[in-house]
Design an enzyme around this catalytic site. Structure first.
Site, PDB file in Angstrom:
ATOM      1  N   ASN A   9     -39.924 -38.056 -18.294  1.00  0.00           N
ATOM      2  CA  ASN A   9     -39.919 -38.731 -19.815  1.00  0.00           C
ATOM      3  C   ASN A   9     -41.121 -38.862 -19.116  1.00  0.00           C
ATOM      4  OD1 ASN A   9     -39.730 -40.079 -22.060  1.00  0.00           O
ATOM      5  ND2 ASN A   9     -37.537 -40.489 -21.757  1.00  0.00           N
ATOM      6  N   ARG A  88     -37.655 -34.454 -20.667  1.00  0.00           N
ATOM      7  CA  ARG A  88     -37.403 -34.839 -22.318  1.00  0.00           C
ATOM      8  C   ARG A  88     -38.659 -34.512 -23.260  1.00  0.00           C
ATOM      9  NH1 ARG A  88     -38.190 -40.547 -24.879  1.00  0.00           N
ATOM     10  NH2 ARG A  88     -37.413 -40.430 -26.788  1.00  0.00           N
ATOM     11  N   HIS A 177     -32.629 -39.099 -31.110  1.00  0.00           N
ATOM     12  CA  HIS A 177     -31.677 -39.329 -30.484  1.00  0.00           C
ATOM     13  C   HIS A 177     -30.574 -38.327 -29.637  1.00  0.00           C
ATOM     14  CE1 HIS A 177     -32.514 -43.703 -31.469  1.00  0.00           C
ATOM     15  NE2 HIS A 177     -33.598 -43.381 -30.341  1.00  0.00           N
ATOM     16  N   ARG A 237     -40.101 -51.774 -35.672  1.00  0.00           N
ATOM     17  CA  ARG A 237     -40.373 -50.616 -37.005  1.00  0.00           C
ATOM     18  C   ARG A 237     -39.880 -51.165 -38.350  1.00  0.00           C
ATOM     19  NH1 ARG A 237     -38.545 -45.931 -33.609  1.00  0.00           N
ATOM     20  NH2 ARG A 237     -40.555 -45.256 -32.393  1.00  0.00           N
ATOM     21  N   GLU A 382     -28.604 -40.074 -21.154  1.00  0.00           N
ATOM     22  CA  GLU A 382     -29.453 -38.775 -21.328  1.00  0.00           C
ATOM     23  C   GLU A 382     -29.808 -38.248 -20.237  1.00  0.00           C
ATOM     24  OE1 GLU A 382     -31.408 -41.878 -24.230  1.00  0.00           O
ATOM     25  OE2 GLU A 382     -31.974 -40.718 -24.944  1.00  0.00           O
TER      26      GLU A 382
END
Ligand code: ADP
Length: 396
Positions: A9, A88, A177, A237, A382
């Site tokens: 990743n 990923r 996601h 965020r 994941e």
């Protein structure tokens, strides 16, 4: 036996990796290289419960993958068990609706999507090229965060702006996601028979956070948009707000629109409101010692999460399951409780005692007796999905 997968990743300044064996069920080694691009970069290996750190002379992605390769040279049994590499990839645009075996065309496609993920996709492409160079002959697979949401109907994925923007530039909601949501959907089908035929809401709450509605096993709406900035309030965020604010902030602070956007991305959310931290755990500790700013930030996070759960639920026929996942969803009993307090009108209720005593890292049912919806905590995985996709594509 060749049965292990190297999962990579690549972030803009980090590279996480893990080697999973036994159909993804066993993690042999895992680690992270961070502060890539700076003079202080290092790579950490976690193997057999022990951590070792190697400083990187030149903190590049290539250097990080080279260190993984050197580590493997010293652990040749693991090196010889490798059957492939799974990457990923954050943004797959409209080109990638599922995971794919990587060839030059796929690398070009990932690079094409860089306009939507300028920090991530170039790093992914780099990581893939370096992995081909250092592990020649090993097949590689790309698993996209956006792919699961390619089932959204046009009335959900289109923005109400001139259609020419979609036609000419592909400006639309993509959602993220997706690998986590796919894992949760499949896992729920295993632990709750028939759930693949039903309406499922998922709150993936980590430093990045989003919600998703899953209808008959397919994503029907999600809160993130063309980038991960839309939707929930997150660690740093802002999530959704009136876009006019960008213009107000840039005029008021005498900064460019891009700089204003950067503030919404990196200095807002839990951090911006609390003025303490983006980290949920730190804020819960501050709240426990009486800090009202920390409490306000957490309560805003909960209110907005509930709002976005209700919003995506409009694409479901029934809300049969609600799942909490991600670092916050799995661990914060306070936020799960406050989020569900906002969902009473939807007849979603959790048992406060079960919620409080939920053991860490386990699948747990926290539904109250009077709830119409079964409420779960399911730790996401994941890496497992990436390993399984890689195995399945290599074997076909
Ligand atoms: P990401 O993958 O988006 O970086 P994670 O899923 O790892 O994020 O989640 C990180 C968040 O989970 C942080 O805000 C952290 O404080 C929170 N978290 C982790 N453990 C706990 C805990 N025990 N209680 C409350 N929050 C927690």
């Amino acid at each position: 036996m060749k049965d292990s997968i190297l999962v990579i990743n690549c972030g803009s300044s980090s590279l996480k990796f893990a080697i999973l064996a036994n159909a993804g069920q066993t993690t042999l080694v895992e680690g992270i290289a961070d502060r890539l691009g700076s003079s202080e970069s290092s790579i950490t290996f976690k193997y057999q419960e022990k951590k070792s750190i190697v400083m990187l002379d030149e903190g590049s992605h290539k250097n990080a993958v080279t260190q993984v390769k050197l580590w493997l040279n010293a652990h040749s049994d693991i090196e010889h068990s490798l059957m492939g590499i799974g990457h990923r990839v954050v943004h797959g645009g409209e080109a990638f609706t599922k995971s794919v075996l990587i060839n030059q065309e796929v690398i070009n496609g990932i690079t094409d999507c860089s306009k939507f993920a300028p920090l991530h996709n170039p790093a992914h492409a780099k990581g893939i090229e370096v992995a081909f160079e250092l592990f020649p002959g090993l097949p590689q697979v790309a698993v996209f965060d956006t792919a699961f949401h390619q089932t959204l109907a046009p009335e959900q994925f289109l923005y109400p702006i001139p259609m020419s923007f979609y036609r000419e530039h592909h400006f639309r909601k993509y959602g993220f996601h997706g690998t986590s949501y796919r894992y949760i959907s499949q896992r729920l089908a295993q632990i709750s028979l028939g759930s693949d035929q039903q309406g499922v809401l998922v709150a993936h709450l980590g430093n990045g956070a989003s919600t998703c509605a899953i209808n008959h096993g397919q994503s029907s709406d999600t809160s993130m948009g063309i980038t991960p900035l839309e939707g929930l309030m997150m660690g740093t965020r802002s999530g959704s707000l009136d876009p006019s604010l960008i213009s107000f902030i840039s005029h008021a602070e005498n900064i460019s629109a891009d700089e204003a956007l950067d503030i919404l991305s990196k200095k807002s959310g839990l951090l911006g409101v609390s003025e303490i931290s983006n980290d949920c755990r730190t804020l819960e500790e501050a709240m426990a010692s009486g800090d009202q700013r920390a409490k306000l930030a957490l309560d805003m996070f909960a209110a907005r999460t509930a709002k976005h759960l209700a919003s995506v639920a409009t694409t479901l026929e029934s809300i049969d399951h609600l799942v909490f996942t991600g670092g916050i969803g799995e661990n914060s009993s306070y936020l799960r409780q406050v989020i569900c307090n906002h969902l009473k009108a939807l007849n979603i209720n959790i048992d406060s005692t079960l919620n409080e005593k939920a053991p860490r890292g386990t699948e747990y049912d926290i539904t109250a007796n009077n709830s119409n919806t079964t409420v779960w905590i399911i730790p996401t995985n994941e890496e497992l999905m990436i390993a399984l996709d890689t195995i399945s594509l290599i074997q076909h």
